[in-house]
Design an enzyme around this catalytic site. Structure first.
Site, PDB file in Angstrom:
ATOM      1  N   ASP A  84      42.625   5.839  -6.632  1.00 50.23           N
ATOM      2  CA  ASP A  84      42.539   6.999  -6.394  1.00 50.23           C
ATOM      3  C   ASP A  84      41.857   7.552  -4.744  1.00 50.23           C
ATOM      4  O   ASP A  84      40.695   8.194  -4.249  1.00 50.23           O
ATOM      5  CB  ASP A  84      42.060   8.511  -7.222  1.00 50.23           C
ATOM      6  CG  ASP A  84      42.342   9.438  -6.486  1.00 50.23           C
ATOM      7  OD1 ASP A  84      43.168  10.163  -5.310  1.00 50.23           O
ATOM      8  OD2 ASP A  84      41.687  11.036  -7.008  1.00 50.23           O
TER       9      ASP A  84
ATOM     10  N   LYS B  56      26.715  14.406 -14.812  1.00 48.02           N
ATOM     11  CA  LYS B  56      28.171  14.513 -15.094  1.00 48.02           C
ATOM     12  C   LYS B  56      28.237  14.718 -16.409  1.00 48.02           C
ATOM     13  O   LYS B  56      27.411  14.300 -17.384  1.00 48.02           O
ATOM     14  CB  LYS B  56      29.232  13.053 -15.337  1.00 48.02           C
ATOM     15  CG  LYS B  56      29.632  12.807 -13.428  1.00 48.02           C
ATOM     16  CD  LYS B  56      30.574  11.785 -14.118  1.00 48.02           C
ATOM     17  CE  LYS B  56      31.028  11.256 -11.609  1.00 48.02           C
ATOM     18  NZ  LYS B  56      31.741  10.383 -11.878  1.00 48.02           N
TER      19      LYS B  56
ATOM     20  N   LEU C 172      27.177  20.867  -9.513  1.00 46.26           N
ATOM     21  CA  LEU C 172      27.860  20.530  -7.678  1.00 46.26           C
ATOM     22  C   LEU C 172      29.670  20.556  -7.610  1.00 46.26           C
ATOM     23  O   LEU C 172      30.253  20.515  -6.771  1.00 46.26           O
ATOM     24  CB  LEU C 172      27.422  19.737  -7.471  1.00 46.26           C
ATOM     25  CG  LEU C 172      25.914  18.623  -7.195  1.00 46.26           C
ATOM     26  CD1 LEU C 172      25.506  17.499  -7.715  1.00 46.26           C
ATOM     27  CD2 LEU C 172      25.429  19.742  -5.756  1.00 46.26           C
ATOM     28  N   GLY C 173      30.337  21.018  -9.232  1.00 51.10           N
ATOM     29  CA  GLY C 173      31.124  20.553  -8.760  1.00 51.10           C
ATOM     30  C   GLY C 173      32.088  20.911 -10.763  1.00 51.10           C
ATOM     31  O   GLY C 173      31.501  20.478 -11.970  1.00 51.10           O
TER      32      GLY C 173
ATOM     33  N   VAL D 265      29.965  18.412 -12.951  1.00 49.26           N
ATOM     34  CA  VAL D 265      29.283  18.066 -12.219  1.00 49.26           C
ATOM     35  C   VAL D 265      27.441  18.982 -12.253  1.00 49.26           C
ATOM     36  O   VAL D 265      27.898  19.735 -11.342  1.00 49.26           O
ATOM     37  CB  VAL D 265      29.601  16.898 -11.236  1.00 49.26           C
ATOM     38  CG1 VAL D 265      27.848  15.910 -10.554  1.00 49.26           C
ATOM     39  CG2 VAL D 265      30.136  16.205 -11.519  1.00 49.26           C
TER      40      VAL D 265
ATOM     41  N   CYS E 257      38.529  20.703 -15.490  1.00 44.83           N
ATOM     42  CA  CYS E 257      39.012  21.702 -16.367  1.00 44.83           C
ATOM     43  C   CYS E 257      37.631  21.827 -17.825  1.00 44.83           C
ATOM     44  O   CYS E 257      37.403  22.416 -18.378  1.00 44.83           O
ATOM     45  CB  CYS E 257      39.987  21.449 -17.289  1.00 44.83           C
ATOM     46  SG  CYS E 257      41.612  21.640 -15.994  1.00 44.83           S
TER      47      CYS E 257
END
EC number: 2.7.10.1
Length: 800
Positions: free
Chosen positions: A610, A501, A471-472, A479, A475
């Site tokens: 963030d 994760k 999914l993403g 996930v 570095c």
């Protein structure tokens, strides 16, 4: 004779006291009485200092009171032709004469009286020497300090984010004025984020939410027509740096108690981030203090509550022999953990007197023991080294009572329940742990397993987890989507879609520690509908997996852009959603849900740092869930000019105090929420389009803010502007934001605004930083602050 008196007069000219508060408080020439020779009456306030000169020539003049010459030293003195009274008292009232030496001619004849109607000089009201209708002449005075003892603290060293107040209480007649300087230049606070507050009636300068750029020398200049005085303060702002909790040395301390008595163990914890504190007792299981892996068994006695103030003290009532043993205070935050231990010795009641006698006897021979132990120190060290080496080989664990035992074996603690063979349940909680090496190889290349302690409350069987597509990724971490069988304990045969994760093979120890820290943070924060919740973990017999909720519709930015209405200026990045454009109530609902999630995180003392639409995920049912709130971000190593992987600049979501001074608070999250609101009502637009970063910095410092998006009601734009107040303390809280958005939701309906209408000429698809901003297409409102009153129940933003 006259020569001798003159010499004595010279030696006596050094003042016995000073009217100045410091070397920087300049002494101005004292004023002369208004008239010469004629009798004059001066009215003086209680506590007021008096300083008068005897004519234009001070040499050869002496002051007398009621016929007696005043000494040149003391609280009331006459020296070098001056009359000086440090602080006027009732007994100082009377007739004063200034006589010329030799001829004894009366130069001045005046009477000082105290007027009770005048306010005391101790009153902070600066109008102490106001005029009166009594007919008396009031003493004209150059400025003077009324409370010099309150100005003795020259250096102010405070943490970033605190409020600083400088005071220079003064008086004089005519009434003096006060001006402030910073590093020798006139200071009005116009270039300071958050501005300043000048309270002239209190002679004070107030700066809220100080940041490192506020460091410097601040000087108050007080002056009237008769003179001026000044005083300087030095301000040092200490930048907060993230660190694990700090425990006060020597606490908890070794304690000896008698059976039946009460014991208190104290643990003093210092931490900027909200700490999680546990009291642990080392216990024995099946005859052993350690498990097969060498980690100690520990019972959790007390755990911090989010608002608890008593957790730093462990109370043991009516202790028994079973309470004796080793106790540990374990404190952790999002950065790391710290711990210290102590031993409790419990004596039988009949041995109390014997113990006291023994202790007294031992004290008598302390010196002898010290000498003997010193001579045997080398031998003992060699013996201990040999014993330690032998224990390391055979795995034998010996425990010695020490004041503070640093248990490096369990810096990461987990709690789980021990199952009893008889009942199947036990209230005994155990903690076991693992040590993360900070000195070993930098990379965990080829990592296939991780020796983390088992946590039955969160552990999920690895064989019930089927990993899917990514999914993403970053570095060192990624996930992936996964299917989990039996994640819902009430439906063991049902499969759930989750997100997992994990680390990549080239991850370092630091990356591993960050992932573990995020996992622990999610455990501590708990569950809420509007945050990504932890579902489980896989820590045994393989790599570390952190299982969280899956959001089918991606992040909020993609969600908004996919639902843009058709038009020349609004186009989605990817395929357009088949669900059609969003209604205005749906947009308000998005903002409301995010505010609720942030309100919960704020209640758990969690600062996101963030917050942006890219970090809010959307479920299949359009539920907003805040993500990445548990990340341990190294804010001191952020490259503010570096773009993220998707091309957006993180600086555009950062509050000024975070951007310029790296001060992160809940109020800096509120600023970011205002930017997120702007993203919502531009349907995923990029903030500050066309504004280079360098120009953005200066525009923010000058108070410029983004203008109202097209089709955004003024009420909601006012809410954004409240979030963007320069002073963090003037921004609303997330609780107030939830209440305000809730009122908007109740007031609107589907007919209030239909976003299927074509948007105006503004295009949020402009470049982020490559182009420049012209006056015709600027997204900035050039009025520094809102032009209309806020419709919401929190303080209105004020111009600084």
């Amino acid at each position: 004779m006259w020569l001798l008196l003159a010499l004595l007069s010279i030696f006596q000219e050094t003042p016995a006291f000073s009217l100045e508060a410091s070397e920087e408080m300049e002494q101005e020439p004292c004023p002369a009485p208004i008239s010469e020779q004629q009798e004059q009456v001066l009215t003086v306030a209680l506590g007021q200092p008096v300083r008068l000169c005897c004519g234009r020539t001070e040499r050869g003049r002496h002051w007398y009171k009621e016929g007696s010459r005043l000494a040149s030293a003391g609280r009331v003195r006459g020296w070098r032709g001056r009359l000086e009274i440090a602080s006027f008292l009732p007994e100082d009232a009377g007739r004063y004469l200034c006589l010329a030496r030799g001829s004894m001619t009366v130069v001045h004849n005046l009477t000082l009286i105290m007027d009770d109607s005048l306010p005391s000089i101790n009153n902070e009201d600066p109008k102490t020497l106001s005029s009166s209708s009594s007919g008396h002449s009031y003493l004209q005075q150059a400025p003077y300090w009324t409370h010099p003892q309150r100005m003795e603290k020259k250096l102010h060293a405070v943490p970033a984010g605190n409020t600083v107040k400088f005071r220079c209480p003064a008086a004089g007649n005519p009434m003096p004025t006060i001006h402030w300087l910073k590093n020798g230049q006139a200071f009005h606070g116009e270039n300071r984020i958050g501005g300043i507050r000048l309270r002239h009636q209190h002679w004070s300068l107030v700066m809220e939410s100080v940041v490192p750029s506020d460091r410097g020398t601040y000087t108050c200049l007080v002056e009237n027509s008769l003179g001026s005085i000044r005083y300087s303060y030095l301000l040092d702002v200490l930048e907060r740096s993230p660190h694990r909790p700090i425990l006060q040395a020597g606490l908890p301390a070794n304690t000896t108690a008698v059976v039946g008595s009460n014991v208190e163990l104290l643990c003093k914890v210092y931490s900027d981030a909200q700490p999680h504190i546990q009291w642990l007792k080392h216990i024995v299981i099946n005859g052993s203090s350690f498990g097969a892996d060498g980690f100690p068994y520990v019972q959790v006695l007390k755990t911090t509550d989010i608002n608890s103030s008593e957790v730093e003290v462990l109370y043991l009532r009516n202790v028994s022999a079973e309470d004796a043993g080793e106790y540990t205070c374990l404190a952790g935050n999002s950065i790391g953990l710290s711990y210290q231990s102590a031993w409790l010795t419990v004596l039988p009641a009949e041995e109390e007197d014997l113990a006291w006698t023994t202790a007294t006897s031992e004290a008598r021979y302390t010196d002898i023991i010290l000498y003997v132990s010193g001579s045997l120190a080398l031998v003992l060290l060699l013996l201990l080294a040999g014993v330690y080496h032998r224990q390391a080989i055979h795995g034998h664990h010996s425990r010695q009572p020490v004041t503070v035992q640093k248990l490096s074996r369990f810096p990461l603690a987990r709690q789980f329940s021990l199952e009893s063979r008889s009942s199947g349940k036990s209230s005994l909680s155990l903690v076991r742990g693992v040590r993360l090496s900070s000195s070993g190889p930098p990379l965990l290349t080829g990592l296939v397993s991780l020796d983390l302690p088992l946590d039955p409350l969160w552990e999920f069987p690895r064989d019930r987890l089927v990993l899917g597509k990514p999914l993403g990724e970053g570095c060192f971490g990624q996930v992936v989507r996964a299917e989990a069988l039996g994640m819902d304990s009430s439906r063991p045969d049902q499969t759930s879609t989750v997100a997992v994760k994990m680390l990549k093979d080239n991850a370092s120890d630091k990356d591993l520690a960050d992932l573990i820290s995020e996992m622990e943070m999610m455990k501590l924060i708990g569950r809420h509908k509007n945050i990504i919740n932890l579902l489980g973990v896989c820590t045994q017999e393989g790599p570390l997996y952190v299982i969280v909720e899956y959001a089918a519709k991606g992040n909020l930015r993609e969600f908004l852009r996919a639902r843009r209405p058709p038009g020349p200026d609004l186009s989605p990045d990817g395929p357009r959603s088949s669900e059609g454009p969003l209604s205005f109530p749906a947009l308000v609902s998005c903002a409301y849900q995010v505010a609720r999630g942030m309100q919960y995180l704020e209640s758990r003392k969690c600062i996101h740092r963030d917050l942006a639409a890219r970090n809010v995920l959307v479920t299949e049912d359009d539920v907003m869930k805040i993500a990445d709130f548990g990340l341990a971000r190294g804010v001191h190593h952020i490259d503010y000019y570096k773009k993220t992987s998707n091309g957006r600049l993180p600086v555009k979501w950062m509050a000024p105090e975070a951007l310029f001074d790296r001060v992160y608070t809940h109020q800096s999250d509120v600023w970011s929420f205002g930017i997120l609101l702007w993203e919502i009502f531009t349907l995923g637009g990029s903030p500050y389009p066309g504004i280079p970063v360098e120009e953005l910095f200066s525009l923010l410092r000058e108070g410029h803010r983004m203008e109202r998006p097209p089709n955004c009601p003024s009420e909601l734009y006012g809410l954004m502007r409240e979030c963007w107040h320069a002073a963090p303390s003037q921004r609303p809280t997330f609780k107030q934001l939830v209440e305000a958005l809730d009122k908007v939701l109740l007031a609107v309906s589907e007919e209030y605004l239909d976003l299927r209408l074509t948007f105006g000429p503004y295009s949020p698809n402009n470049g982020d930083a490559s182009s420049t901003c012209s006056s015709s297409d600027s997204v900035f409102s050039h009025d520094p602050l809102p032009l209309e009153p806020s419709p919401f129940p929190f303080p209105e933003a004020q111009t600084t």
